[in-house]
Scaffold this motif. Sequence first.
Motif, mmCIF file in Angstrom:
data_model
loop_
_atom_site.group_PDB
_atom_site.id
_atom_site.type_symbol
_atom_site.label_atom_id
_atom_site.label_comp_id
_atom_site.label_asym_id
_atom_site.label_seq_id
_atom_site.Cartn_x
_atom_site.Cartn_y
_atom_site.Cartn_z
ATOM 1 N N GLU A 210 0.838 -1.205 0.000
ATOM 2 C CA GLU A 210 0.000 0.000 0.000
ATOM 3 C C GLU A 210 0.870 1.251 0.000
ATOM 4 O O GLU A 210 2.027 1.227 0.421
ATOM 5 N N LEU A 211 0.253 2.353 -0.443
ATOM 6 C CA LEU A 211 0.916 3.662 -0.377
ATOM 7 C C LEU A 211 0.186 4.501 0.663
ATOM 8 O O LEU A 211 -0.993 4.274 0.938
ATOM 9 N N TYR A 212 0.885 5.462 1.246
ATOM 10 C CA TYR A 212 0.203 6.409 2.142
ATOM 11 C C TYR A 212 0.316 7.812 1.563
ATOM 12 O O TYR A 212 1.294 8.152 0.896
ATOM 13 N N ALA A 213 -0.708 8.617 1.846
ATOM 14 C CA ALA A 213 -0.775 9.949 1.249
ATOM 15 C C ALA A 213 0.251 10.883 1.878
ATOM 16 O O ALA A 213 0.600 10.746 3.051
ATOM 17 N N ALA A 221 -3.111 2.512 11.426
ATOM 18 C CA ALA A 221 -4.047 1.655 10.694
ATOM 19 C C ALA A 221 -3.286 0.711 9.764
ATOM 20 O O ALA A 221 -3.537 -0.501 9.731
ATOM 21 N N SER A 224 -1.331 -1.914 11.714
ATOM 22 C CA SER A 224 -2.207 -2.988 12.218
ATOM 23 C C SER A 224 -2.428 -4.026 11.120
ATOM 24 O O SER A 224 -2.424 -5.240 11.375
ATOM 25 N N ILE B 6 -8.214 -1.402 15.930
ATOM 26 C CA ILE B 6 -8.448 -0.220 15.081
ATOM 27 C C ILE B 6 -9.232 0.835 15.864
ATOM 28 O O ILE B 6 -8.957 2.035 15.786
ATOM 29 N N GLU B 248 -10.262 8.090 10.177
ATOM 30 C CA GLU B 248 -8.989 7.823 9.489
ATOM 31 C C GLU B 248 -8.494 6.406 9.781
ATOM 32 O O GLU B 248 -7.932 5.737 8.923
ATOM 33 N N SER B 249 -8.711 5.992 11.022
ATOM 34 C CA SER B 249 -8.231 4.681 11.420
ATOM 35 C C SER B 249 -8.971 3.572 10.654
ATOM 36 O O SER B 249 -8.342 2.675 10.082
ATOM 37 N N GLY B 252 -8.218 3.882 6.865
ATOM 38 C CA GLY B 252 -6.858 3.426 6.568
ATOM 39 C C GLY B 252 -6.768 1.917 6.533
ATOM 40 O O GLY B 252 -6.045 1.333 5.726
ATOM 41 N N TYR B 253 -7.520 1.270 7.396
ATOM 42 C CA TYR B 253 -7.470 -0.190 7.484
ATOM 43 C C TYR B 253 -8.266 -0.839 6.354
ATOM 44 O O TYR B 253 -7.835 -1.816 5.764
ATOM 45 N N GLY B 256 -7.420 1.499 2.648
ATOM 46 C CA GLY B 256 -6.001 1.791 2.394
ATOM 47 C C GLY B 256 -5.589 3.167 2.901
ATOM 48 O O GLY B 256 -6.367 4.115 2.831
ATOM 49 N N PRO B 257 -4.344 3.270 3.399
ATOM 50 C CA PRO B 257 -3.872 4.528 3.971
ATOM 51 C C PRO B 257 -3.815 5.676 2.967
ATOM 52 O O PRO B 257 -3.848 6.832 3.342
ATOM 53 N N GLN B 258 -3.739 5.320 1.686
ATOM 54 C CA GLN B 258 -3.650 6.349 0.653
ATOM 55 C C GLN B 258 -4.892 7.246 0.646
ATOM 56 O O GLN B 258 -4.821 8.426 0.328
ATOM 57 N N THR B 261 -6.868 10.101 4.569
ATOM 58 C CA THR B 261 -7.008 11.540 4.832
ATOM 59 C C THR B 261 -8.097 12.158 3.957
ATOM 60 O O THR B 261 -8.798 13.071 4.379
#
Lengths: 404, 286
Positions: A210-213, A221, A224, B6, B248-249, B252-253, B256-258, B261
Amino acid sequence: MKITLKKRLTVAAAAMAMTMAGSVGLASADDDVLVIGAPLALTGGLADEGKKQQDVWKLWLDKINAAGGIDVAGKKMQVKFVEYDYQTDGKRAGQLAEKLINDDGVDVIMAPFGSGHTKIIAAVAERYQVPMLACVASSVSVYDQGFKYLFGTLAPNTGMTESMVEFFKEKKPDLKKVAVYGRDDVFPKAMATALSKSAETGGLDVVYNELYAVGTMDHSAAISAIKSADPDWVYMTGYTQDLILGRKQLADMGVTAPIVTMVTGPAYREYTEGLGDLADGVTSSTWWHHSTAYTDAVGPWSTTADFYADFTAAYKSDPDYVSASCAAAADVLVNAVQVAGSKDKQAVRDALAATDILTFYGPIDFGENGMNQGREMPIIQVQGEEIKVLYPASIANAEMKMIK
Amino acid sequence: MDIIQILLNGIVLGSLYACIAIGFSLVWGVLNIINMLHGSFIILGGYLAFFAWQYSGVNPVFLLPIIAALLFGLGYLLQYFFINKVVMSPVLTTLTLTFGLDMILYNLMTVFFTATPRRVTLDLGTINLGDMYLPVDRLMGMGLALFLTALLFLVMRASKIGRAIVAVRMDRQAATLMGIRVNNVYAITFGIGAFMAGAAGVIFSMVFPITTNLTGTFLGKAFVICVIGGLGSVPGALIGGIALGLIESFAGYTIGPQNATTVGFVLMLFLLIVRPTGLVGVKGYE
């Protein structure tokens, strides 16, 4: 109304004439001064990296000035830097590159930190046919645009991932599952993508990808989810603050993978300082480490040890690949001007394309797309207080340790 | 089990988010000033905590009152001598002024402290409950956030200065006629906003790497939390913070974290349309 317009036109014409006269005068007066333009991120998100470039070029320039300049076609040529702060704003970087070319009449441009901003400035330099050296851009996407005036001292970042997968498989034969987590930004994304591809090709199971922003403040998250996937190897890319937080959260959330790789975290001193004991065992790949030992190099530093000694004396800290690559880029430029025998942009460009030299940073030999092809990139690991080189065998100074 | 982890992650993160937003919400709600300095105040608090810790070795928790008081003083002086001059102007004027002041503070910090990420490396460990992990520093941050929120709530409700702040917000002219020194109340309110930001910075220095790069991120979070929670109410910031942390939590789970936000911003837009007062905001403060 007519008079006003006429007056305005007269003033504008006079101003234009003065400007042209000024620039002609500048060009003729400065024939024996090599002017290097550098848009730098001295404030904003990349301020730290911008400062590193500024510092190392100051050190380099002091060295050149101490020798009275550079020898070109039997004469001494002075070297001057013109720097502007583009405040980590890509659009401003492009505008300042134009200003450097049009107003300051620079002979060559040094690109700022990062593939993203290098890409923007490269387009400007290409339009004006001004040679440009990129010392901190390694994404192939920057170089595959067919530009003729762009040259980069870092090697393609994709090459790093294949050798890393093979090396880790050799050190940990039961290595099976890898989790890849990268920042959604040009370089970190390219590295994360390349690693997941190399891992799959190498027969590993990519259990999280995965990528994060940009602007993500927390990774709990994602971590986990990584924990649930129970990987043997966690590979994370991002900027230093992301990686410090990521490593801390991996520990906080009980992720116990024996291999944790962070790119390019451990290559920076601030990463290990920001983590303390938690940095121990983290691996990374980098373009350069000061334990490499090149000798008989061209430029003001004939050995890696000379550069290291001067740098640590001036800044009381170890140089990282940013400092080394940027100083080497300046060496490459001087070499090209000397080979060309003048600072004529076309001649310098041609000399750059034909470059095949050894610097204190390592060999530099630009390929078809302008990227340096002559690099063998080290894999490093934090061991206690020190950074050890694990690979390649020719410069390795420690055995890899698994994180317990 | 993952769901509980989470959920806990979200609540703890949300409490830290609340820390960011409380001071911002107070200043916006009472003074009608969108304080663009807020993110830099937090980072300044974090830097002061880091350097004081590095120099003295004292745990930043014990330094919190001193650093927060310093920030209060800075906020008070800025409001008294600069922002009060234009406080009655449209919100865009005060926004521009605080934006300019922020640029000065931000650049001064970059020059003096550099943008190098710094963290107080007091790793306090993790509480392990079966498969669940709760980092102690985050729990401590959460406790402090709840304590400061409760304290501010009490100050606003029960103290003389708190009532004066509320009175000035309700009717500036009437408050002046009652003998309240309005300019002083404005300065104290802005000072309290800076106090809360400084306190948040001290807490964050133990949890997040502190760098000037993060000022914009903190400010952005404060905006979203205030819109979600609602302006003009101290519990609004807490509820908004926890709501954003949970969103967000879970996002994100699951997706996806992308995109995590983005989900927060989408919720903010949605609330602006259907409930401009936020979840618990007071009508008239939106």
